[in-house]
Design a protein around this motif. Sequence first.
Motif, PDB file in Angstrom:
ATOM      1  N   ASP A   1       0.819  -1.213   0.000  1.00 14.73           N
ATOM      2  CA  ASP A   1       0.000   0.000   0.000  1.00 14.73           C
ATOM      3  C   ASP A   1       0.851   1.261   0.000  1.00 14.73           C
ATOM      4  OD1 ASP A   1      -2.558  -1.481   0.602  1.00 14.73           O
ATOM      5  OD2 ASP A   1      -1.435  -1.941   2.424  1.00 14.73           O
ATOM      6  N   ARG A   2       2.055   1.146   0.550  1.00 14.11           N
ATOM      7  CA  ARG A   2       2.959   2.277   0.679  1.00 14.11           C
ATOM      8  C   ARG A   2       4.370   1.802   0.338  1.00 14.11           C
ATOM      9  NH1 ARG A   2      -1.526   3.834   1.441  1.00 14.11           N
ATOM     10  NH2 ARG A   2      -2.366   5.077   3.180  1.00 14.11           N
ATOM     11  N   VAL A   3       5.122   2.646  -0.359  1.00 11.08           N
ATOM     12  CA  VAL A   3       6.528   2.356  -0.628  1.00 11.08           C
ATOM     13  C   VAL A   3       7.350   3.607  -0.338  1.00 11.08           C
ATOM     14  CG1 VAL A   3       8.274   1.665  -2.309  1.00 11.08           C
ATOM     15  CG2 VAL A   3       5.985   0.638  -2.399  1.00 11.08           C
ATOM     16  N   ILE A   4       8.415   3.416   0.417  1.00  7.76           N
ATOM     17  CA  ILE A   4       9.378   4.479   0.721  1.00  7.76           C
ATOM     18  C   ILE A   4      10.687   4.148   0.007  1.00  7.76           C
ATOM     19  CG2 ILE A   4      10.688   5.628   2.554  1.00  7.76           C
ATOM     20  CD1 ILE A   4       8.445   4.608   4.497  1.00  7.76           C
ATOM     21  N   ALA A   5      11.225   5.112  -0.733  1.00  2.00           N
ATOM     22  CA  ALA A   5      12.538   4.947  -1.370  1.00  2.00           C
ATOM     23  C   ALA A   5      13.360   6.182  -1.012  1.00  2.00           C
ATOM     24  CB  ALA A   5      12.399   4.789  -2.877  1.00  2.00           C
TER      25      ALA A   5
ATOM     26  N   THR B   1       0.420  -1.114  -4.911  1.00  2.00           N
ATOM     27  CA  THR B   1      -0.946  -1.415  -5.314  1.00  2.00           C
ATOM     28  C   THR B   1      -1.564  -0.216  -6.034  1.00  2.00           C
ATOM     29  OG1 THR B   1      -3.050  -2.278  -4.521  1.00  2.00           O
ATOM     30  CG2 THR B   1      -2.002  -0.602  -3.170  1.00  2.00           C
ATOM     31  N   PRO B   2      -2.445  -0.419  -7.003  1.00  2.00           N
ATOM     32  CA  PRO B   2      -3.157   0.706  -7.619  1.00  2.00           C
ATOM     33  C   PRO B   2      -3.886   1.530  -6.564  1.00  2.00           C
ATOM     34  CG  PRO B   2      -3.449  -1.270  -8.936  1.00  2.00           C
ATOM     35  CD  PRO B   2      -2.775  -1.701  -7.663  1.00  2.00           C
ATOM     36  N   GLY B   3      -3.704   2.826  -6.628  1.00  2.00           N
ATOM     37  CA  GLY B   3      -4.244   3.709  -5.607  1.00  2.00           C
ATOM     38  C   GLY B   3      -3.312   3.923  -4.435  1.00  2.00           C
ATOM     39  N   GLY B   4      -2.208   3.160  -4.380  1.00  5.85           N
ATOM     40  CA  GLY B   4      -1.248   3.292  -3.290  1.00  5.85           C
ATOM     41  C   GLY B   4      -0.378   4.520  -3.446  1.00  5.85           C
ATOM     42  N   ILE B   5       0.314   4.889  -2.373  1.00  5.41           N
ATOM     43  CA  ILE B   5       1.174   6.066  -2.401  1.00  5.41           C
ATOM     44  C   ILE B   5       2.623   5.683  -2.118  1.00  5.41           C
ATOM     45  CG2 ILE B   5      -0.671   7.687  -1.863  1.00  5.41           C
ATOM     46  CD1 ILE B   5       0.251   7.734   1.008  1.00  5.41           C
TER      47      ILE B   5
ATOM     48  N   LYS C   1       7.056  10.400 -13.420  1.00 15.23           N
ATOM     49  CA  LYS C   1       5.821  10.554 -14.191  1.00 15.23           C
ATOM     50  C   LYS C   1       5.831   9.632 -15.404  1.00 15.23           C
ATOM     51  CE  LYS C   1       2.861  14.069 -16.305  1.00 15.23           C
ATOM     52  NZ  LYS C   1       2.704  15.527 -16.601  1.00 15.23           N
ATOM     53  N   ALA C   2       6.992   9.529 -16.068  1.00 13.72           N
ATOM     54  CA  ALA C   2       7.100   8.639 -17.221  1.00 13.72           C
ATOM     55  C   ALA C   2       6.920   7.177 -16.822  1.00 13.72           C
ATOM     56  CB  ALA C   2       8.456   8.826 -17.905  1.00 13.72           C
ATOM     57  N   THR C   3       7.232   6.848 -15.571  1.00 13.77           N
ATOM     58  CA  THR C   3       7.040   5.492 -15.060  1.00 13.77           C
ATOM     59  C   THR C   3       5.568   5.160 -14.863  1.00 13.77           C
ATOM     60  OG1 THR C   3       9.186   5.646 -13.936  1.00 13.77           O
ATOM     61  CG2 THR C   3       7.699   3.935 -13.172  1.00 13.77           C
ATOM     62  N   GLY C   4       4.745   6.191 -14.680  1.00 15.18           N
ATOM     63  CA  GLY C   4       3.313   5.971 -14.496  1.00 15.18           C
ATOM     64  C   GLY C   4       2.744   6.578 -13.235  1.00 15.18           C
ATOM     65  N   PHE C   5       3.588   7.248 -12.448  1.00 13.96           N
ATOM     66  CA  PHE C   5       3.121   7.849 -11.208  1.00 13.96           C
ATOM     67  C   PHE C   5       2.420   9.179 -11.463  1.00 13.96           C
ATOM     68  CE2 PHE C   5       6.561   5.178  -9.430  1.00 13.96           C
ATOM     69  CZ  PHE C   5       5.848   4.547  -8.439  1.00 13.96           C
ATOM     70  N   ARG C   6       1.485   9.499 -10.583  1.00 12.48           N
ATOM     71  CA  ARG C   6       0.914  10.832 -10.522  1.00 12.48           C
ATOM     72  C   ARG C   6       1.701  11.601  -9.465  1.00 12.48           C
ATOM     73  NH1 ARG C   6      -3.920  12.876 -12.464  1.00 12.48           N
ATOM     74  NH2 ARG C   6      -3.589  11.228 -14.006  1.00 12.48           N
TER      75      ARG C   6
ATOM     76  N   TYR D   1       6.230  13.156  -3.205  1.00 14.72           N
ATOM     77  CA  TYR D   1       5.159  12.219  -2.878  1.00 14.72           C
ATOM     78  C   TYR D   1       4.398  11.857  -4.156  1.00 14.72           C
ATOM     79  CZ  TYR D   1       6.398  13.739   1.765  1.00 14.72           C
ATOM     80  OH  TYR D   1       7.123  14.018   2.910  1.00 14.72           O
ATOM     81  N   LEU D   2       4.019  10.591  -4.270  1.00 16.68           N
ATOM     82  CA  LEU D   2       3.491  10.038  -5.520  1.00 16.68           C
ATOM     83  C   LEU D   2       2.270   9.176  -5.259  1.00 16.68           C
ATOM     84  CD1 LEU D   2       6.970   8.559  -6.487  1.00 16.68           C
ATOM     85  CD2 LEU D   2       6.091  10.737  -7.347  1.00 16.68           C
ATOM     86  N   ARG D   3       1.479   8.999  -6.297  1.00 15.03           N
ATOM     87  CA  ARG D   3       0.374   8.049  -6.235  1.00 15.03           C
ATOM     88  C   ARG D   3       0.355   7.221  -7.515  1.00 15.03           C
ATOM     89  NH1 ARG D   3      -4.110   7.250  -3.232  1.00 15.03           N
ATOM     90  NH2 ARG D   3      -3.788   9.190  -2.068  1.00 15.03           N
TER      91      ARG D   3
END
Length: 243
Positions: free
Chosen positions: A88-92, A114-118, A160-165, A232-234
């Motif tokens: 649900d959450r990923v920290i890098a 997960t889709p919708g995850g941050i 963003k190019a990876t698919g994140f908002r 921060y990303l979604r």
Amino acid sequence: MITVDFTLFPVGPGNRVLDLGCGGGRHAFEAYRRGADVVAFDQNENDLASVSAMFAAMRAEGEAPASATAETVRGDALAMPFEDGSFDRVIAAEIMEHIPHDTAAMAELHRVLTPGGIAVVTVPSWLPERVCWALSEEYHTNEGGHIRIYTRAELEAKLKATGFRIGPHHHAHALHSPYWWLKCAVGTDNDTHPLVRAYHNLLVWDMMKAPRVTRLAERALNPLIGKSVVVYLRKPRRGGDTG
């Protein structure tokens, strides 16, 4: 020393959290304290052993809710041993600047979220890092060192190019930038230099006491010389949907 703002990155019971490139485990420990189910992931066996020992100590002292879980997993950020949408959450935090194929690591981060995850990604800020590189070749050429300097625009464009908002961002740890400039000026391994020792003692005092004067100073200086930039990303649920 926590870089992530957990008011922007809410974590709690029921969340499965991956700390990618966990290092010493600072963010994994905080997520565990908040009641999440945490996986601390890294390549370094020694770091993981220390993190595992701290998880055990936290459990023994009741520093995390009994319902929370915490474990360590060793592996490669470019080929993580997790199913799609596992977290649900990923920290890098402070990892992308070490990885030659950073966009591949970002794709793995996106895959396991997960889709919708941050997610939250932190890297060294451009200006403080540029000063370090100018002062010391050793700083960025040693094994496992930083191999690139990101602008925030470049980092966000790749994510963003990876698919994140892309969500909010901020800078952190401005008081740590002069410490690293000193280290680079006198030698990155020279921890006994009087100026380095004095400034290190100041940072320890600040972390332990958090006096108002230094907290206000850092808040004012963060946009200018914050050592880290935090984004921060979604992951959208469907296509471009952010819901």
